[in-house]
Motif scaffolding. Structure first.
Motif, PDB file in Angstrom:
ATOM      1  N   VAL A  89      61.434 -18.671  10.242  1.00  0.00           N
ATOM      2  CA  VAL A  89      62.330 -17.558   9.916  1.00  0.00           C
ATOM      3  C   VAL A  89      61.743 -16.638   8.846  1.00  0.00           C
ATOM      4  CG1 VAL A  89      64.409 -18.829  10.574  1.00  0.00           C
ATOM      5  CG2 VAL A  89      63.626 -18.894   8.201  1.00  0.00           C
ATOM      6  N   LEU A 133      57.622 -31.912  12.440  1.00  0.00           N
ATOM      7  CA  LEU A 133      57.409 -30.555  11.970  1.00  0.00           C
ATOM      8  C   LEU A 133      55.970 -30.379  11.523  1.00  0.00           C
ATOM      9  CD1 LEU A 133      60.588 -29.950   9.804  1.00  0.00           C
ATOM     10  CD2 LEU A 133      60.126 -29.208  12.127  1.00  0.00           C
ATOM     11  N   ALA A 161      65.621 -19.113   0.522  1.00  0.00           N
ATOM     12  CA  ALA A 161      66.377 -18.628   1.672  1.00  0.00           C
ATOM     13  C   ALA A 161      66.680 -17.139   1.469  1.00  0.00           C
ATOM     14  CB  ALA A 161      67.659 -19.424   1.807  1.00  0.00           C
ATOM     15  N   ILE A 214      65.944 -23.784  19.924  1.00  0.00           N
ATOM     16  CA  ILE A 214      65.163 -23.142  18.876  1.00  0.00           C
ATOM     17  C   ILE A 214      65.315 -23.928  17.589  1.00  0.00           C
ATOM     18  CG2 ILE A 214      64.971 -21.096  17.440  1.00  0.00           C
ATOM     19  CD1 ILE A 214      66.271 -19.848  20.249  1.00  0.00           C
ATOM     20  N   VAL A 215      64.206 -24.426  17.090  1.00  0.00           N
ATOM     21  CA  VAL A 215      64.208 -25.143  15.822  1.00  0.00           C
ATOM     22  C   VAL A 215      63.783 -24.155  14.747  1.00  0.00           C
ATOM     23  CG1 VAL A 215      63.289 -27.092  14.536  1.00  0.00           C
ATOM     24  CG2 VAL A 215      63.622 -27.278  17.007  1.00  0.00           C
ATOM     25  N   ARG A 216      64.738 -23.754  13.934  1.00  0.00           N
ATOM     26  CA  ARG A 216      64.436 -22.793  12.874  1.00  0.00           C
ATOM     27  C   ARG A 216      63.807 -23.521  11.697  1.00  0.00           C
ATOM     28  NH1 ARG A 216      67.114 -17.731  14.044  1.00  0.00           N
ATOM     29  NH2 ARG A 216      68.151 -18.171  16.009  1.00  0.00           N
ATOM     30  N   ILE A 217      62.621 -23.083  11.316  1.00  0.00           N
ATOM     31  CA  ILE A 217      61.922 -23.719  10.207  1.00  0.00           C
ATOM     32  C   ILE A 217      61.601 -22.702   9.124  1.00  0.00           C
ATOM     33  CG2 ILE A 217      60.919 -25.509  11.678  1.00  0.00           C
ATOM     34  CD1 ILE A 217      58.335 -23.954  11.743  1.00  0.00           C
ATOM     35  N   ARG A 218      61.238 -23.237   7.964  1.00  0.00           N
ATOM     36  CA  ARG A 218      60.944 -22.391   6.809  1.00  0.00           C
ATOM     37  C   ARG A 218      59.884 -23.084   5.983  1.00  0.00           C
ATOM     38  NH1 ARG A 218      63.736 -19.104   3.758  1.00  0.00           N
ATOM     39  NH2 ARG A 218      65.604 -19.324   5.029  1.00  0.00           N
ATOM     40  N   PRO A 219      58.874 -22.354   5.507  1.00  0.00           N
ATOM     41  CA  PRO A 219      57.877 -22.974   4.630  1.00  0.00           C
ATOM     42  C   PRO A 219      58.562 -23.569   3.409  1.00  0.00           C
ATOM     43  CG  PRO A 219      57.209 -20.762   5.229  1.00  0.00           C
ATOM     44  CD  PRO A 219      58.597 -20.940   5.743  1.00  0.00           C
ATOM     45  N   GLN A 220      58.165 -24.804   3.074  1.00  0.00           N
ATOM     46  CA  GLN A 220      58.754 -25.496   1.924  1.00  0.00           C
ATOM     47  C   GLN A 220      58.590 -24.644   0.663  1.00  0.00           C
ATOM     48  OE1 GLN A 220      57.008 -29.353   1.635  1.00  0.00           O
ATOM     49  NE2 GLN A 220      59.004 -30.338   1.337  1.00  0.00           N
ATOM     50  N   PHE A 224      59.628 -23.673  17.971  1.00  0.00           N
ATOM     51  CA  PHE A 224      59.801 -23.563  16.528  1.00  0.00           C
ATOM     52  C   PHE A 224      59.814 -22.081  16.186  1.00  0.00           C
ATOM     53  CE2 PHE A 224      57.582 -27.810  16.318  1.00  0.00           C
ATOM     54  CZ  PHE A 224      58.638 -28.507  15.758  1.00  0.00           C
ATOM     55  N   GLY A 279      54.437 -29.024   5.598  1.00  0.00           N
ATOM     56  CA  GLY A 279      54.828 -28.017   4.620  1.00  0.00           C
ATOM     57  C   GLY A 279      55.977 -27.125   5.048  1.00  0.00           C
ATOM     58  N   VAL A 280      56.697 -27.523   6.091  1.00  0.00           N
ATOM     59  CA  VAL A 280      57.874 -26.734   6.464  1.00  0.00           C
ATOM     60  C   VAL A 280      59.098 -27.630   6.516  1.00  0.00           C
ATOM     61  CG1 VAL A 280      56.420 -25.209   7.862  1.00  0.00           C
ATOM     62  CG2 VAL A 280      57.767 -26.985   8.967  1.00  0.00           C
ATOM     63  N   ILE A 281      60.247 -27.016   6.351  1.00  0.00           N
ATOM     64  CA  ILE A 281      61.505 -27.742   6.456  1.00  0.00           C
ATOM     65  C   ILE A 281      62.357 -27.118   7.559  1.00  0.00           C
ATOM     66  CG2 ILE A 281      61.501 -28.458   4.046  1.00  0.00           C
ATOM     67  CD1 ILE A 281      63.357 -26.141   3.436  1.00  0.00           C
ATOM     68  N   THR A 282      63.248 -27.944   8.126  1.00  0.00           N
ATOM     69  CA  THR A 282      64.120 -27.448   9.186  1.00  0.00           C
ATOM     70  C   THR A 282      65.323 -26.728   8.598  1.00  0.00           C
ATOM     71  OG1 THR A 282      63.544 -29.356  10.517  1.00  0.00           O
ATOM     72  CG2 THR A 282      65.433 -28.080  11.228  1.00  0.00           C
ATOM     73  N   GLU A 283      65.637 -25.614   9.161  1.00  0.00           N
ATOM     74  CA  GLU A 283      66.832 -24.866   8.761  1.00  0.00           C
ATOM     75  C   GLU A 283      67.988 -25.164   9.666  1.00  0.00           C
ATOM     76  OE1 GLU A 283      67.203 -20.777   8.102  1.00  0.00           O
ATOM     77  OE2 GLU A 283      66.636 -21.261   6.058  1.00  0.00           O
ATOM     78  N   GLY A 284      67.672 -25.563  10.887  1.00  0.00           N
ATOM     79  CA  GLY A 284      68.728 -25.805  11.849  1.00  0.00           C
ATOM     80  C   GLY A 284      68.163 -25.775  13.258  1.00  0.00           C
ATOM     81  N   ILE A 285      68.945 -26.292  14.171  1.00  0.00           N
ATOM     82  CA  ILE A 285      68.545 -26.293  15.567  1.00  0.00           C
ATOM     83  C   ILE A 285      69.609 -25.564  16.365  1.00  0.00           C
ATOM     84  CG2 ILE A 285      68.009 -27.727  17.565  1.00  0.00           C
ATOM     85  CD1 ILE A 285      67.119 -29.911  15.744  1.00  0.00           C
ATOM     86  N   ASP A 286      69.189 -24.571  17.097  1.00  0.00           N
ATOM     87  CA  ASP A 286      70.119 -23.828  17.941  1.00  0.00           C
ATOM     88  C   ASP A 286      69.863 -24.186  19.386  1.00  0.00           C
ATOM     89  OD1 ASP A 286      70.832 -22.667  15.612  1.00  0.00           O
ATOM     90  OD2 ASP A 286      70.013 -20.674  16.067  1.00  0.00           O
ATOM     91  N   ILE A 287      70.910 -24.590  20.060  1.00  0.00           N
ATOM     92  CA  ILE A 287      70.784 -24.892  21.479  1.00  0.00           C
ATOM     93  C   ILE A 287      71.715 -23.987  22.255  1.00  0.00           C
ATOM     94  CG2 ILE A 287      70.992 -26.661  23.261  1.00  0.00           C
ATOM     95  CD1 ILE A 287      70.438 -28.735  21.139  1.00  0.00           C
TER      96      ILE A 287
END
Ligand SMILES: [Mn+2]
Ligand SMILES: [Mn+2]
Ligand SMILES: [Zn+2]
Ligand SMILES: [Zn+2]
Lengths: 142, 142
Positions: B99, A120, B142, B132-138, B96, A123-131
């Motif tokens: 969101v 990544l 939410a 699609i890898v959904r990411i969010r700034p740390q 990526f 400074g970002v975190i994963t929320e989820g992966i959509d396939i």
DNA sequence: CCAATTATTGGACTTTGTCTAATGATTTCA
DNA sequence: TGAAATCATTAGACAAAGTCCAATAATTGG
């Protein structure tokens, strides 16, 4: 795959378990999703809960679906540019999407491995992966 | 990653190569996407092509983007429930999706392996796989 | 140059979804 | 219990993305 039968009382319990006050409308909306076990749009849900007699407004259907998503009772599937689908299956899974019929089918994520994902950005975190595996009936034109 | 410089003449050639008649409007729309090399919505493209002076209508922007997709000059990215993004990169790749900001970043598909995909239902063919890898700034809620 | 084809256009229209202000239902607790 | 506060629902106005249409403009081929 398993065709668990749900009652309205199951819905009340489920709503409570997610910190949602079980009103009549919320129970019906949850019941529409969980008893069918299908991916439904807001529109379809509005139709279902009002088939016998009109009892739930458009505003409430949208309010409620957004609340359910926020409380992680259901999840959104974004795959059609014109509408959101709501998914009662929150277990980790992915989707086949039939681009002709618009129908969604679950793919169990357990089987399933992804390797080589780049790390990544900082400074970002994963929320989820959509396939989403887009499919089309053989012989139907693009 | 490479910052290739495109001219309008490159666009004319590119359009011809895809069997598209290179009109003034089509050239400008292609140029907006390919010179920026970014994921843009129809709305953003409409704004870009009309910054200097108004010269392209909303209808033409939508007509043209749909034509480009059909002719495989660009592709759609469906990730935001409220609008489609158009992607000048048709090379096999994934995304990526931030969101919070709504920003899309490419992930090269070469690196990248998926195993354990269930076989397709009978009588269907794969159109493509979108990841699609959904990411969010740390630290952003939410 | 004319006729046919192809492209563009403004604006009406549709669909999905949100917002608002009013009403209705439930809790709280004196 | 009964009033007030809180929470939920509602009709309908509104907004944004996108399509459609009939009229006009531009291009093409002969
Ligand atoms: Mn009822
Ligand atoms: Mn110009
Ligand atoms: Zn699902
Ligand atoms: Zn991309």
């Amino acid at each position: 795959m398993n065709a668990k039968m749900y009652t309205r009382d199951d819905m009340i319990e489920l709503l409570r378990k997610h910190g949602i006050n079980p009103t009549h409308q919320r129970i019906e909306i949850a019941y529409a999703l969980f008893s069918k076990q299908e991916h439904l749009s807001a529109d379809q849900i509005l139709a279902i809960v009002n088939t016998k007699h009109s009892e739930t407004s458009k505003a409430t259907v949208y309010n409620t679906l957004n609340l359910f998503v926020e409380k992680k009772l259901i999840r959104e599937v974004i795959v059609d540019p014109s509408k959101v689908f709501y998914d009662p299956n929150t277990y980790e899974h992915h989707h086949f999407y039939d681009v002709v019929s618009g129908h969604l089918t679950d793919i169990d994520a357990a089987d399933f491995k992804i390797s080589g994902l780049p790390q990544l950005p900082a400074g970002v975190i994963t929320e989820g992966i959509d396939i989403i595996v887009r499919i089309r009936p053989q012989g139907v034109a693009a």
